[in-house]
Design a protein around this motif. Structure first.
Motif, PDB file in Angstrom:
ATOM      1  N   PRO A  29     -28.947 -49.973  -2.699  1.00 35.31           N
ATOM      2  CA  PRO A  29     -29.424 -50.138  -1.313  1.00 35.31           C
ATOM      3  C   PRO A  29     -28.303 -50.056  -0.284  1.00 35.31           C
ATOM      4  O   PRO A  29     -28.478 -49.472   0.793  1.00 35.31           O
ATOM      5  CB  PRO A  29     -30.090 -51.519  -1.323  1.00 35.31           C
ATOM      6  CG  PRO A  29     -30.467 -51.744  -2.753  1.00 35.31           C
ATOM      7  CD  PRO A  29     -29.369 -51.100  -3.553  1.00 35.31           C
ATOM      8  N   TRP A  30     -27.130 -50.643  -0.614  1.00 36.99           N
ATOM      9  CA  TRP A  30     -26.009 -50.596   0.323  1.00 36.99           C
ATOM     10  C   TRP A  30     -25.447 -49.186   0.448  1.00 36.99           C
ATOM     11  O   TRP A  30     -25.106 -48.739   1.550  1.00 36.99           O
ATOM     12  CB  TRP A  30     -24.909 -51.552  -0.140  1.00 36.99           C
ATOM     13  CG  TRP A  30     -25.329 -52.982  -0.086  1.00 36.99           C
ATOM     14  CD1 TRP A  30     -25.773 -53.758  -1.117  1.00 36.99           C
ATOM     15  CD2 TRP A  30     -25.410 -53.809   1.091  1.00 36.99           C
ATOM     16  NE1 TRP A  30     -26.103 -55.015  -0.686  1.00 36.99           N
ATOM     17  CE2 TRP A  30     -25.877 -55.079   0.669  1.00 36.99           C
ATOM     18  CE3 TRP A  30     -25.101 -53.608   2.429  1.00 36.99           C
ATOM     19  CZ2 TRP A  30     -26.067 -56.141   1.563  1.00 36.99           C
ATOM     20  CZ3 TRP A  30     -25.280 -54.672   3.327  1.00 36.99           C
ATOM     21  CH2 TRP A  30     -25.757 -55.899   2.879  1.00 36.99           C
ATOM     22  N   SER A  32     -27.185 -46.494   0.029  1.00 39.69           N
ATOM     23  CA  SER A  32     -28.191 -45.744   0.782  1.00 39.69           C
ATOM     24  C   SER A  32     -28.031 -45.955   2.282  1.00 39.69           C
ATOM     25  O   SER A  32     -28.127 -45.008   3.072  1.00 39.69           O
ATOM     26  CB  SER A  32     -29.587 -46.170   0.332  1.00 39.69           C
ATOM     27  OG  SER A  32     -30.586 -45.516   1.091  1.00 39.69           O
ATOM     28  N   ARG A  33     -27.775 -47.202   2.688  1.00 41.52           N
ATOM     29  CA  ARG A  33     -27.557 -47.479   4.118  1.00 41.52           C
ATOM     30  C   ARG A  33     -26.297 -46.790   4.624  1.00 41.52           C
ATOM     31  O   ARG A  33     -26.263 -46.274   5.753  1.00 41.52           O
ATOM     32  CB  ARG A  33     -27.461 -48.985   4.342  1.00 41.52           C
ATOM     33  CG  ARG A  33     -28.749 -49.754   4.050  1.00 41.52           C
ATOM     34  CD  ARG A  33     -28.622 -51.216   4.460  1.00 41.52           C
ATOM     35  NE  ARG A  33     -29.808 -51.972   4.085  1.00 41.52           N
ATOM     36  CZ  ARG A  33     -29.906 -52.707   2.989  1.00 41.52           C
ATOM     37  NH1 ARG A  33     -28.874 -52.781   2.149  1.00 41.52           N
ATOM     38  NH2 ARG A  33     -31.013 -53.369   2.725  1.00 41.52           N
ATOM     39  N   LEU A  34     -25.246 -46.779   3.787  1.00 41.26           N
ATOM     40  CA  LEU A  34     -24.009 -46.112   4.181  1.00 41.26           C
ATOM     41  C   LEU A  34     -24.225 -44.617   4.369  1.00 41.26           C
ATOM     42  O   LEU A  34     -23.743 -44.037   5.355  1.00 41.26           O
ATOM     43  CB  LEU A  34     -22.934 -46.362   3.119  1.00 41.26           C
ATOM     44  CG  LEU A  34     -21.612 -45.612   3.315  1.00 41.26           C
ATOM     45  CD1 LEU A  34     -20.940 -46.026   4.624  1.00 41.26           C
ATOM     46  CD2 LEU A  34     -20.674 -45.835   2.126  1.00 41.26           C
ATOM     47  N   SER A  36     -26.995 -43.055   5.122  1.00 38.34           N
ATOM     48  CA  SER A  36     -27.796 -42.831   6.336  1.00 38.34           C
ATOM     49  C   SER A  36     -26.919 -42.907   7.581  1.00 38.34           C
ATOM     50  O   SER A  36     -27.053 -42.093   8.508  1.00 38.34           O
ATOM     51  CB  SER A  36     -28.928 -43.865   6.423  1.00 38.34           C
ATOM     52  OG  SER A  36     -29.841 -43.711   5.364  1.00 38.34           O
ATOM     53  N   LEU A  37     -26.004 -43.887   7.618  1.00 39.04           N
ATOM     54  CA  LEU A  37     -25.100 -44.029   8.759  1.00 39.04           C
ATOM     55  C   LEU A  37     -24.179 -42.820   8.870  1.00 39.04           C
ATOM     56  O   LEU A  37     -23.951 -42.297   9.972  1.00 39.04           O
ATOM     57  CB  LEU A  37     -24.276 -45.311   8.608  1.00 39.04           C
ATOM     58  CG  LEU A  37     -23.210 -45.555   9.683  1.00 39.04           C
ATOM     59  CD1 LEU A  37     -23.854 -45.675  11.058  1.00 39.04           C
ATOM     60  CD2 LEU A  37     -22.392 -46.805   9.355  1.00 39.04           C
ATOM     61  N   GLU A 173     -32.965 -39.359  11.790  1.00 41.94           N
ATOM     62  CA  GLU A 173     -31.623 -39.378  11.211  1.00 41.94           C
ATOM     63  C   GLU A 173     -30.765 -38.178  11.600  1.00 41.94           C
ATOM     64  O   GLU A 173     -29.543 -38.250  11.547  1.00 41.94           O
ATOM     65  CB  GLU A 173     -31.716 -39.453   9.683  1.00 41.94           C
ATOM     66  CG  GLU A 173     -32.242 -40.782   9.190  1.00 41.94           C
ATOM     67  CD  GLU A 173     -31.900 -41.040   7.738  1.00 41.94           C
ATOM     68  OE1 GLU A 173     -30.881 -40.501   7.262  1.00 41.94           O
ATOM     69  OE2 GLU A 173     -32.655 -41.774   7.076  1.00 41.94           O
ATOM     70  N   SER A 213     -23.842 -40.304  -4.008  1.00 38.22           N
ATOM     71  CA  SER A 213     -25.005 -41.191  -3.934  1.00 38.22           C
ATOM     72  C   SER A 213     -26.233 -40.542  -4.583  1.00 38.22           C
ATOM     73  O   SER A 213     -26.940 -41.175  -5.376  1.00 38.22           O
ATOM     74  CB  SER A 213     -25.297 -41.531  -2.469  1.00 38.22           C
ATOM     75  OG  SER A 213     -26.488 -42.270  -2.341  1.00 38.22           O
TER      76      SER A 213
END
Length: 326
Positions: A29-30, A32-34, A36-37, A173, A213
């Motif tokens: 999950p972390w 994935s957030r990275l 996306s950013l 995005e 990822s």
């Protein structure tokens, strides 16, 4: 080419790292957030870098620009659909199987690449301003057109949601950060252009993280147990056939249009190439959880197009100098 593209070698390294040391499930999950950013930052800087005046000046050659977009977003998907239909007519498994065919069809929906299209057009002494315009417009329109084409090829379950939801995800995005970058282009643009190397390293570093990822998630789902080497060789053959058809059609179309050799070169290079950077980022948005296998055909196609188009560009560069080129 004398050696492999260093960027592609880094991507292969990311694939190998993910294959032997995938990101643990608890950290997914972390990661994935990275990713996306990083995607949002990448498209924000792309918007800040693009000069609107240069783009508008090159749109005047509407025949060349229109034909390039037609090849990219209409002919390519038709070629992919035709190859898919023929493969399943000849074999019940389609030779490659549904997962890799999804990657092949996704490849056909992508926009043209920017950097290598422009570089190869310049090497071949083609129409560089037109190549800049064609590749840039292709990538901007691809943010919307690629999800629409994927909605035609894939059912809702395989594309991560409804067609409208997919477009909204891509717009959030990719398109929104790009528009925000355009809004501050007047102030941030000069800074971005002064630090092109750092921005380029940032963009490529982001793609390497995205590939790691995507393949980490795919490896944890048993990617290499589903894809034997014989299937990877089959993807290479399919990619080579697709590239040969694209190069041949763009060459014939240019000759039929009766345009200059410089415009022929632009059409051939911009119309036959597919963007690895945009492809990896879009795959992570459109195919959440399965992007690793989806981008395999794209990564192979990318190296093929670099090698073959470099050989063609060198051939064009050896032609006699014309008076208007002096």
């Amino acid at each position: 080419m004398k050696r492999l593209d260093p960027f592609l070698m880094c991507l292969i390294g990311a694939v190998l790292l993910a294959s032997f040391l995938p990101c643990p499930v608890v950290w997914q999950p972390w990661l994935s957030r990275l990713t996306s950013l990083l995607i949002m930052l990448m498209f924000f800087f792309q918007g800040a870098k693009l000069k609107r005046r240069a783009l508008l000046d090159s749109v005047k050659n509407w025949r060349l620009q229109g034909c390039t977009l037609l090849i990219t977003f209409a002919v390519f998907p038709l070629l992919g659909a035709g190859m898919y239909w023929l493969a399943y007519r000849l074999s019940s498994t389609g030779f490659l199987g549904p997962d890799l065919w999804a990657g092949m069809l996704f490849l056909c929906c992508l926009p043209s690449t920017i950097q290598s299209s422009i570089a190869l057009t310049s090497m071949a002494r083609g129409n560089v301003p037109a190549a800049i315009c064609a590749a840039t417009v292709s990538n901007i329109l691809g943010i919307l057109i690629t999800p629409l084409l994927c909605g035609l090829f894939f059912d809702h379950g395989s594309s991560g949601g409804s067609g409208l939801q997919t477009i909204l995800n891509v717009a959030e995005e990719l398109l929104l950060p790009f528009i925000l970058g355009q809004c501050v282009q007047r102030w941030l643009g000069p800074v971005v252009h002064r630090h092109k190397f750092l921005i380029s390293c940032s963009d490529r570093g982001s793609i390497i993280v995205l590939v790691y990822s995507a393949f980490s998630a795919a490896v944890l789902q048993g990617l290499w147990h589903r894809i034997p080497l014989i299937l990877l060789a089959g993807v290479g053959v399919a990619d080579a056939l697709l590239l040969a058809l694209a190069l041949g059609l763009t060459y014939l179309l240019g000759r039929m249009m009766g345009q200059s050799i410089e415009d022929d070169i632009t059409l051939q290079f911009c119309g036959s190439k597919k963007a690895l950077t945009s492809g990896v980022t879009m795959a992570s948005v459109i195919f959440p959880g399965s992007a690793g296998i989806i981008v395999l055909p794209l990564m192979i196609y990318h190296q093929l197009q670099l090698f073959v188009c470099t050989v063609i560009a060198r051939h064009y560069a050896q032609r006699p100098q014309q008076p208007h080129e002096t």
